[in-house]
Design a protein around this motif. Structure first.
Motif: not given
Lengths: 208, 208
Positions: A139, A163, A166-167, A170, B171, B174-175, B191, B195
């Motif tokens: 992050q 976010v 996470e993209m 993820g 995402p 993972s979140h 999320m 997202l």
């Protein structure tokens, strides 16, 4: 597999003994191997000590419980994403980060993460160390590269950098962990290249 | 927690016995609970049978090994993402899918997935059933909604729908799995909303 990249010492050993780096590395190697073979629940300190070639007394001098041992292993195997180098463009910065993440997931740190993810659902100490060792560094690197890109005028300042983090994390995690792959494949590297144009568009940068 | 949403029967019991739906549900509940508590390695069929209130002989008549039991549980707890309804726009279709996925991850199917993800790293039967039960249905729904959006002229046809599928799954996973959350939180739903604008932009659709 070796643990040559392990940091020089996260904690000094008890009672002023000279630190035995080779012994610590053998214990961390053995912990990862036992976690992969038996999971957190099936791991015993006796099996780790045996695999590492040390006595359980030696193990307990360094790690006072199974939980401390596994948390220590998660810290030792924390993702080393490499330095946050300025590659001169958002595309180049993102591409480098995605490939660093792919290498990490395809390697020992990815295997450790996968082996303890289930246990972390009900073990807060482990969940916290996974966050600090695997999520926060990425992050931070995402935030830094987004700031540089906005500074260069490539994109507008990003409203929700978490976010975007996470993209990045993820899809790399889901593609590596949830899709059955042929042995020897590098699913992370493949996904890194395919993800890049979509991420650039999501950030409002030209994809090509 | 109950398994009222379990399908009516994925396989008929052996030797023409009348199917005991309540017993099957108790066994699937018990398998999930034992997986969460002890992981795959620590799970024993004896503990599952005891928790479900049946004899191990009864368990073995239905599931001939521990591996079959866990694979069966993964199938029974497969994500029920709900119907693929046409909501009239890409934004509405994507929003519905993200929230269906959030509900699934925050519920029993998410807990099952998390508990067996480590084992699936070296158990191909389990990896295959996770792919079929958790990944393929979402990828199919992503493909369908992207086709509808292209058909409406909202976006150009998508070159790599599999990557878009990973940008939806990843995402959210993972979140939910990698960030420590306070008990009772709904990280997936949070999320999903954050997202959505980034996904729309990644697809070349207006974000607002």
């Amino acid at each position: 597999m070796t643990t040559d990249h392990l940091p020089e010492a996260s904690a000094a050993p008890a009672r002023g003994r000279p630190r035995d780096a080779a012994r610590d590395r053998a214990l961390m190697d053995a912990t990862l191997a036992e976690l992969q073979a038996h999971g957190y629940s099936g791991l015993t300190t006796a099996a780790v000590a045996k695999r590492a070639g040390v006595s359980t007394a030696t193990l307990y001098r360094r790690w006072r419980s199974k939980e401390h041992l596994v948390v220590g292993a998660a810290q030792a195997w924390a993702e080393d994403l490499g330095p946050d180098t300025d590659h001169g463009s958002l595309r180049a910065d993102l591409r480098a980060l995605l490939h660093d993440k792919a290498d990490a997931l395809d390697g020992a740190s990815g295997r450790l993460l996968r082996a303890v993810l289930g246990e972390a659902a009900h073990n807060r100490a482990l969940a916290d160390v996974l966050f600090e060792a695997f999520v926060l560094p990425l992050q931070n690197r995402v935030s830094a590269l987004l700031d540089r890109a906005a500074g260069r005028g490539e994109i507008a300042p990003v409203e929700d950098p978490l976010v975007v983090g996470e993209m990045v994390i993820g899809p790399m995690v889901s593609h590596t962990f949830l899709i059955p792959h042929t042995p020897g494949a590098s699913p992370g590297a493949d996904m890194a290249d395919r993800l890049l144009p979509y991420l650039l568009r999501a950030l409002g940068a030209p994809a090509a």
